[in-house]
Write a protein that holds these residues in place. Sequence first.
Motif, PDB file in Angstrom:
ATOM      1  N   ARG A 264       0.842  -1.206   0.000  1.00 18.59           N
ATOM      2  CA  ARG A 264       0.000   0.000   0.000  1.00 18.59           C
ATOM      3  C   ARG A 264       0.880   1.260   0.000  1.00 18.59           C
ATOM      4  NH1 ARG A 264      -2.664   2.836  -1.751  1.00 18.59           N
ATOM      5  NH2 ARG A 264      -4.589   3.817  -1.085  1.00 18.59           N
ATOM      6  N   THR A 265       1.984   1.183   0.756  1.00 18.37           N
ATOM      7  CA  THR A 265       2.914   2.321   0.781  1.00 18.37           C
ATOM      8  C   THR A 265       3.499   2.544  -0.609  1.00 18.37           C
ATOM      9  OG1 THR A 265       3.440   1.806   3.078  1.00 18.37           O
ATOM     10  CG2 THR A 265       4.966   3.257   1.936  1.00 18.37           C
ATOM     11  N   LEU A 266       3.874   1.457  -1.267  1.00 21.82           N
ATOM     12  CA  LEU A 266       4.430   1.583  -2.625  1.00 21.82           C
ATOM     13  C   LEU A 266       3.410   2.248  -3.555  1.00 21.82           C
ATOM     14  CD1 LEU A 266       6.563   1.066  -4.796  1.00 21.82           C
ATOM     15  CD2 LEU A 266       5.644  -1.254  -5.055  1.00 21.82           C
ATOM     16  N   ALA A 267       2.135   1.864  -3.422  1.00 20.32           N
ATOM     17  CA  ALA A 267       1.105   2.468  -4.286  1.00 20.32           C
ATOM     18  C   ALA A 267       1.042   3.983  -4.053  1.00 20.32           C
ATOM     19  CB  ALA A 267      -0.249   1.817  -4.011  1.00 20.32           C
ATOM     20  N   CYS A 268       1.158   4.409  -2.789  1.00 22.56           N
ATOM     21  CA  CYS A 268       1.145   5.860  -2.486  1.00 22.56           C
ATOM     22  C   CYS A 268       2.362   6.548  -3.106  1.00 22.56           C
ATOM     23  CB  CYS A 268       1.152   6.094  -0.973  1.00 22.56           C
ATOM     24  SG  CYS A 268      -0.342   5.539  -0.144  1.00 22.56           S
ATOM     25  N   PHE A 269       3.529   5.901  -3.015  1.00 19.47           N
ATOM     26  CA  PHE A 269       4.757   6.508  -3.560  1.00 19.47           C
ATOM     27  C   PHE A 269       4.713   6.506  -5.097  1.00 19.47           C
ATOM     28  CE2 PHE A 269       7.719   5.417   0.305  1.00 19.47           C
ATOM     29  CZ  PHE A 269       6.859   6.096   1.137  1.00 19.47           C
ATOM     30  N   ALA A 272       2.893   9.478  -6.024  1.00 18.05           N
ATOM     31  CA  ALA A 272       3.755  10.667  -5.877  1.00 18.05           C
ATOM     32  C   ALA A 272       4.674  10.796  -7.099  1.00 18.05           C
ATOM     33  CB  ALA A 272       4.582  10.561  -4.588  1.00 18.05           C
ATOM     34  N   ALA A 273       5.203   9.671  -7.565  1.00 16.62           N
ATOM     35  CA  ALA A 273       6.093   9.715  -8.737  1.00 16.62           C
ATOM     36  C   ALA A 273       5.321  10.159  -9.974  1.00 16.62           C
ATOM     37  CB  ALA A 273       6.727   8.345  -8.958  1.00 16.62           C
ATOM     38  N   ARG A 274       4.073   9.677 -10.098  1.00 21.54           N
ATOM     39  CA  ARG A 274       3.236  10.097 -11.250  1.00 21.54           C
ATOM     40  C   ARG A 274       2.963  11.606 -11.212  1.00 21.54           C
ATOM     41  NH1 ARG A 274       1.208   4.752 -11.221  1.00 21.54           N
ATOM     42  NH2 ARG A 274      -0.108   5.118  -9.412  1.00 21.54           N
ATOM     43  N   GLU A 275       2.966  12.162  -9.993  1.00 19.76           N
ATOM     44  CA  GLU A 275       2.771  13.621  -9.855  1.00 19.76           C
ATOM     45  C   GLU A 275       4.068  14.388 -10.116  1.00 19.76           C
ATOM     46  OE1 GLU A 275       1.252  14.097  -5.859  1.00 19.76           O
ATOM     47  OE2 GLU A 275      -0.439  12.769  -6.281  1.00 19.76           O
ATOM     48  N   GLY A 276       5.134  13.669 -10.468  1.00 15.60           N
ATOM     49  CA  GLY A 276       6.403  14.334 -10.807  1.00 15.60           C
ATOM     50  C   GLY A 276       7.351  14.491  -9.633  1.00 15.60           C
ATOM     51  N   LEU A 277       7.107  13.749  -8.528  1.00 14.54           N
ATOM     52  CA  LEU A 277       7.929  13.928  -7.325  1.00 14.54           C
ATOM     53  C   LEU A 277       9.039  12.876  -7.185  1.00 14.54           C
ATOM     54  CD1 LEU A 277       5.041  14.731  -4.774  1.00 14.54           C
ATOM     55  CD2 LEU A 277       6.473  16.346  -6.045  1.00 14.54           C
ATOM     56  N   GLY A 278       9.236  12.048  -8.211  1.00 16.24           N
ATOM     57  CA  GLY A 278      10.180  10.928  -8.099  1.00 16.24           C
ATOM     58  C   GLY A 278      11.598  11.326  -7.722  1.00 16.24           C
ATOM     59  N   ALA A 279      12.060  12.446  -8.233  1.00 20.36           N
ATOM     60  CA  ALA A 279      13.454  12.849  -7.968  1.00 20.36           C
ATOM     61  C   ALA A 279      13.564  13.733  -6.729  1.00 20.36           C
ATOM     62  CB  ALA A 279      14.015  13.589  -9.184  1.00 20.36           C
ATOM     63  N   LYS A 280      12.439  13.994  -6.066  1.00 26.67           N
ATOM     64  CA  LYS A 280      12.462  14.874  -4.881  1.00 26.67           C
ATOM     65  C   LYS A 280      12.957  14.126  -3.651  1.00 26.67           C
ATOM     66  CE  LYS A 280      10.196  18.674  -6.307  1.00 26.67           C
ATOM     67  NZ  LYS A 280      10.818  19.983  -6.292  1.00 26.67           N
ATOM     68  N   ASP A 281      13.457  14.877  -2.685  1.00 24.20           N
ATOM     69  CA  ASP A 281      13.889  14.293  -1.420  1.00 24.20           C
ATOM     70  C   ASP A 281      12.691  13.657  -0.704  1.00 24.20           C
ATOM     71  OD1 ASP A 281      16.283  14.383   0.642  1.00 24.20           O
ATOM     72  OD2 ASP A 281      14.433  14.789   1.759  1.00 24.20           O
ATOM     73  N   CYS A 282      12.973  12.605   0.072  1.00 27.94           N
ATOM     74  CA  CYS A 282      11.901  11.871   0.760  1.00 27.94           C
ATOM     75  C   CYS A 282      11.063  12.763   1.676  1.00 27.94           C
ATOM     76  CB  CYS A 282      12.474  10.695   1.525  1.00 27.94           C
ATOM     77  SG  CYS A 282      13.971  11.069   2.438  1.00 27.94           S
TER      78      CYS A 282
END
Length: 297
Positions: A264-269, A272-282
């Motif tokens: 479920r956590t992976l689905a949330c992350f 976040a990546a689909r929203e363009g946040l993949g390269a952002k700090d945790c």
Amino acid sequence: MNIGIAGTGRMGAAIAQRLLTLGHRVTVWNRTPEKAAALASDGAIVAADVADLVQACDVVITILTDAKAIDDLYAGAAGLLAGNVKGKTFIEMSTVRPETERALDARVRARGASLIECPVGGTVGPARDGKLLGLVGGADADVERMRPLLESLCRRVEHLGPIGAGAAGKLAINLPLMIYWQALGEALALVQPIGIDPTRLVELLADTSGGPNVLKTRGKAIAEELASAYAGPVTFDVDSMRKDLVAMIAEGNALGVEMPLSARTLACFDDAAREGLGAKDCAVIPARWARKVARNH
Ligand SMILES: NC(=O)c1ccc[n+]([C@@H]2O[C@H](COP(=O)([O-])OP(=O)(O)OC[C@H]3O[C@@H](n4cnc5c(N)ncnc54)[C@H](OP(=O)(O)O)[C@@H]3O)[C@@H](O)[C@H]2O)c1
């Protein structure tokens, strides 16, 4: 001891800086050459290619993105194992599944060299300060030979067993942390309407039984991201968190165990990546969830 580092990304560069601070002769190589070249001003010798690096060193450290990176760098005609590596030691520090390290071990041994794995807990700052947590797998004699080097990088070195044990340990220590980043976002959402100052809020959470160490080490970044946007360096990005969770879930599945919270956590992350946040700090993860409240009210 001549030490080589192949892969000077965030962690590899920080480890190189640590070793240079201690006065070691350090040779570096990176696929994207600029990142290795940047270490020359710290005193590193920049190898022209992988063969050059291997030839110059008795010990080669790798800390790379994932299993594919390990395969690409070690295998092949231009890889780390292509030349004469007899008697050399490789220290593999990436966060990957145990099967990746075991497969690499067989390859390394077939070439007359030895491998130990030492994936680490702790991020760029602890790597620069020699304060990592080293989770080691390998044969006793190989690990003992490398222990002084490992201890110069780590505040604690835990030899957990043969090759693969370190990787299993690393996935285990990171799993609660991955879930915590999302749990923190959900907790912050509950108090979002109260409007507490972010620094005060993070400090309060850190002073409770539910507050893990990461609130102390990354609390400032989390508070900054909550207040507006964290502008400091990326230490561990969202895509790396997703990579770790994929490895954890695959490892659980291979062991026949369900991993519902990890999934479920992976689905949330992934969202976040689909929203363009993949390269952002945790630090963006908890703030992203807290901001949903503001949007919904
Ligand atoms: N950052 C942290 O806080 C942290 C903490 C503990 C453990 N780790 C683990 O440490 C590892 C490295 O993390 P990082 O944050 O340092 O990542 P990073 O900055 O993205 O660095 C990744 C390194 O892997 C290299 N690489 C990737 N694919 C490659 C390929 N196909 N062939 C050759 N080299 C390749 C990159 O080369 P290029 O520069 O050419 O892309 C770079 O040197 C990961 O396994 C991560 O999970 C990270």
